[in-house]
Design an enzyme around this catalytic site. Structure first.
Site, PDB file in Angstrom:
ATOM      1  N   ASP A   1      -9.066  10.012   6.943  1.00  0.00           N
ATOM      2  CA  ASP A   1      -9.782   8.791   7.311  1.00  0.00           C
ATOM      3  C   ASP A   1     -11.119   9.057   7.988  1.00  0.00           C
ATOM      4  O   ASP A   1     -11.420   8.493   9.035  1.00  0.00           O
ATOM      5  CB  ASP A   1      -8.884   7.878   8.154  1.00  0.00           C
ATOM      6  CG  ASP A   1      -7.767   7.262   7.322  1.00  0.00           C
ATOM      7  OD1 ASP A   1      -8.071   6.441   6.458  1.00  0.00           O
ATOM      8  OD2 ASP A   1      -6.591   7.625   7.529  1.00  0.00           O
TER       9      ASP A   1
ATOM     10  N   LYS B   1       1.551   5.551  -0.393  1.00  0.00           N
ATOM     11  CA  LYS B   1       1.002   6.741   0.234  1.00  0.00           C
ATOM     12  C   LYS B   1       1.725   7.961  -0.301  1.00  0.00           C
ATOM     13  O   LYS B   1       2.849   7.857  -0.796  1.00  0.00           O
ATOM     14  CB  LYS B   1       1.203   6.619   1.746  1.00  0.00           C
ATOM     15  CG  LYS B   1       0.467   7.656   2.553  1.00  0.00           C
ATOM     16  CD  LYS B   1       0.343   7.226   3.999  1.00  0.00           C
ATOM     17  CE  LYS B   1      -0.352   8.320   4.769  1.00  0.00           C
ATOM     18  NZ  LYS B   1      -0.679   7.919   6.126  1.00  0.00           N
TER      19      LYS B   1
ATOM     20  N   ASP C   1      -5.464   2.883  -1.735  1.00  0.00           N
ATOM     21  CA  ASP C   1      -6.210   3.538  -0.648  1.00  0.00           C
ATOM     22  C   ASP C   1      -6.606   4.906  -1.186  1.00  0.00           C
ATOM     23  O   ASP C   1      -5.741   5.700  -1.565  1.00  0.00           O
ATOM     24  CB  ASP C   1      -5.327   3.646   0.599  1.00  0.00           C
ATOM     25  CG  ASP C   1      -6.025   4.324   1.774  1.00  0.00           C
ATOM     26  OD1 ASP C   1      -6.685   5.368   1.563  1.00  0.00           O
ATOM     27  OD2 ASP C   1      -5.883   3.851   2.917  1.00  0.00           O
TER      28      ASP C   1
ATOM     29  N   ASP D   1      -5.208  12.830   4.294  1.00  0.00           N
ATOM     30  CA  ASP D   1      -5.596  11.443   4.521  1.00  0.00           C
ATOM     31  C   ASP D   1      -6.256  11.337   5.895  1.00  0.00           C
ATOM     32  O   ASP D   1      -5.745  10.688   6.802  1.00  0.00           O
ATOM     33  CB  ASP D   1      -4.325  10.577   4.444  1.00  0.00           C
ATOM     34  CG  ASP D   1      -4.613   9.100   4.607  1.00  0.00           C
ATOM     35  OD1 ASP D   1      -5.716   8.671   4.222  1.00  0.00           O
ATOM     36  OD2 ASP D   1      -3.738   8.383   5.117  1.00  0.00           O
TER      37      ASP D   1
ATOM     38  N   GLU E   1       0.841  -1.202   0.000  1.00  0.00           N
ATOM     39  CA  GLU E   1       0.000   0.000   0.000  1.00  0.00           C
ATOM     40  C   GLU E   1       0.873   1.248   0.000  1.00  0.00           C
ATOM     41  O   GLU E   1       1.633   1.489   0.932  1.00  0.00           O
ATOM     42  CB  GLU E   1      -0.896  -0.011   1.254  1.00  0.00           C
ATOM     43  CG  GLU E   1      -1.794   1.207   1.374  1.00  0.00           C
ATOM     44  CD  GLU E   1      -2.641   1.199   2.646  1.00  0.00           C
ATOM     45  OE1 GLU E   1      -2.447   0.304   3.503  1.00  0.00           O
ATOM     46  OE2 GLU E   1      -3.478   2.104   2.801  1.00  0.00           O
TER      47      GLU E   1
HETATM   48  C1  RNT Z   1      -2.204   4.514   6.616  1.00  0.00           C
HETATM   49  C2  RNT Z   1      -2.767   3.412   5.797  1.00  0.00           C
HETATM   50  C3  RNT Z   1      -2.970   2.118   6.530  1.00  0.00           C
HETATM   51  C4  RNT Z   1      -3.568   2.306   7.901  1.00  0.00           C
HETATM   52  C5  RNT Z   1      -4.047   1.032   8.550  1.00  0.00           C
HETATM   53  C6  RNT Z   1      -4.267   1.211  10.015  1.00  0.00           C
HETATM   54  O1  RNT Z   1      -2.209   5.706   5.965  1.00  0.00           O
HETATM   55  O2  RNT Z   1      -3.955   3.805   5.193  1.00  0.00           O
HETATM   56  O3  RNT Z   1      -3.739   1.277   5.749  1.00  0.00           O
HETATM   57  O4  RNT Z   1      -4.641   3.190   7.862  1.00  0.00           O
HETATM   58  O5  RNT Z   1      -3.194   0.015   8.269  1.00  0.00           O
HETATM   59 ZN    ZN Z   2      -5.053   2.269   4.130  1.00  0.00          ZN
END
Ligand code: RNT
Ligand code: ZN
Length: 414
Positions: free
Chosen positions: A291, A222, A254, A289, A220
């Site tokens: 969330d 970022k 993401d 980001d 993943e």
């Molecule tokens: C962080 C990522 C990751 C976390 C989780 C807790 O920016 O999005 O996926 O949010 O693993």
């Molecule tokens: Zn994530």
């Protein structure tokens, strides 16, 4: 005729089968992140603050403090969510029963309680190594750390996490997605961008050396984190190239991890052109980001459209990733997950084949017209029918149960 029958007829006139849509939605599992329930704190060493450039803001009472509380809250939430569900765990949610076990020594058995929980409640499990909230991640460097010993520690954690994922897959007879995200980066403009990336590449090669057939691996990327604004080692290009060169390692998207005008909905078809599996973290970024809880907004609807109309419901693995500590956490799970499912149902109810035909014929006026008219079709009546058949509240009446739970359970926690 009731509202559903009327809706069914309206959609049928466009060639859309609501029964088929409901049936397909019921089969699509959503992986629900355990970490919304406790502000991403985990259980291995109480008192460890959240680090890694991510933040759960807010102080709403009732956070789950123990595995038992988190399980209880999770069950409360999923009793209000239709369809198939999985629980997404982080390594930091190991249940150690008083043992002290560092991240590099975690084993499958430390997740036996979660496996039992999943079995009892008909859930699948997904897994994440935890490269944050740990003394050896204090400088926001893990798999790219210049110190050989620290880097080796985190490589061992990555290997352990994949083995744990395989252990869970064996116990459940179901594949486990093992998602690797690291916070590594620098606050200031670095003097060396290549070195950390080559170290990360080498660490990944070590982590992924072992073939584990029950595990679906993904990485993943970022764009930046809090405190590491200038440079992120695991950037989009880095992991995309890594996944492209390493069959069996997939690139997770993401939708909080890109520049604000960059849309994950547009990236889905690009990756589906090259990868057979595409894992997602669905979230809602506000300015950064952040969330926030997933809303039924334009981008979520577009993401769902891209999954459904490209025939990729089986190839796109949908996981949620948000953590809001400022509202009732059980409600946060329910709202966000139901919204993801609503977006999928909306996508399943579009006359996608005829819309594509309009595009190919160059009939853009008609395409625009029909896309817009679809927005006021009686989608809600189909959603309500689906919820009724699934035995969950069809409308806001689910909230009364959460309020009761807050009164009886959450408000008693200090
Ligand atoms: C962080 C990522 C990751 C976390 C989780 C807790 O920016 O999005 O996926 O949010 O693993
Ligand atoms: Zn994530």
């Amino acid at each position: 005729m009731n509202a559903y029958e009327l809706a069914k007829a309206r959609y049928a006139a466009l060639g859309v089968d609501t029964e088929e849509a409901i049936g397909r939605l019921a089969q699509k599992a959503i992986s629900i992140h355990c970490w919304q329930g406790d502000d991403v704190l985990g259980f291995e060493n109480a008192g460890q603050a959240l680090s890694g450039g991510i933040q759960a803001t807010g102080n709403y009472p009732g956070r789950a403090r123990t595995p038992q509380e988190l399980m209880q809250d999770f069950l409360e939430a999923i009793s209000l969510i239709p369809g198939k569900k999985r629980i997404n765990l982080h390594a930091s949610y190991a249940i150690l029963h008083g043992e002290t076990v560092d991240r590099d020594a975690l084993e499958g058995r430390h997740f036996d309680d979660w496996i039992d929980f999943a079995k009892e409640n008909g859930l699948g499990i997904d897994f994440n190594p935890t490269f944050f909230s740990h003394p050896l991640a204090a400088d926001t460097l893990t798999l790219s750390h210049p110190n050989d010993e620290i880097r080796a520690f985190w490589v061992r954690h990555g290997i352990a996490s994949r083995r744990i994922s395989q252990y869970i897959a064996d116990k459940l007879g179901d594949k486990v997605l093992c998602n690797l995200w690291i916070p590594d980066g620098y606050k200031e403009i670095p003097a060396d961008r290549l070195g950390p990336r080559l170290r990360l590449k080498d660490s990944l090669d070590k982590i992924y050396a072992e073939k584990l057939p029950g595990v679906i691996d993904c990485v993943e990327s970022k764009v930046f984190g809090i405190g590491v604004e200038a440079y992120t080692v695991g950037s989009s290009e880095f992991y995309l190239a890594y996944a492209a060169q390493h069959p069996g390692v997939y690139n997770l998207l993401d939708n909080g991890h890109y520049h604000p005008t960059e849309m994950v909905s547009d990236k889905i078809s690009a990756l589906l052109s090259f990868f057979d599996v595409l894992p997602l973290h669905v979230t809602r970024p506000m300015r950064w980001d952040s969330d926030h809880v997933v809303r039924l907004d334009d981008e979520i609807r577009e993401i769902a459209l891209e999954i459904v109309r490209n025939g990729a419901l089986d190839r796109v693995l949908i996981g949620l990733d948000y953590f809001d500590a400022s509202i009732n956490r059980v409600a946060a799970w329910v709202i966000g997950t139901r919204n993801m499912q609503k977006a999928l149902l909306n996508a399943l109810l579009q006359p996608s084949a005829s819309l594509k035909a309009m595009q190919d014929k160059g009939d853009f006026t008609c395409m625009l017209m029909q896309q817009e008219e679809m927005k006021t079709y009686p989608f809600g009546a189909v959603w309500e029918e689906y919820c009724r058949r699934q035995g969950v509240p069809a409308d806001e009446s689910w909230f009364a149960q959460v309020l009761r739970y807050e009164q009886e359970v959450l408000s008693k926690r200090s």
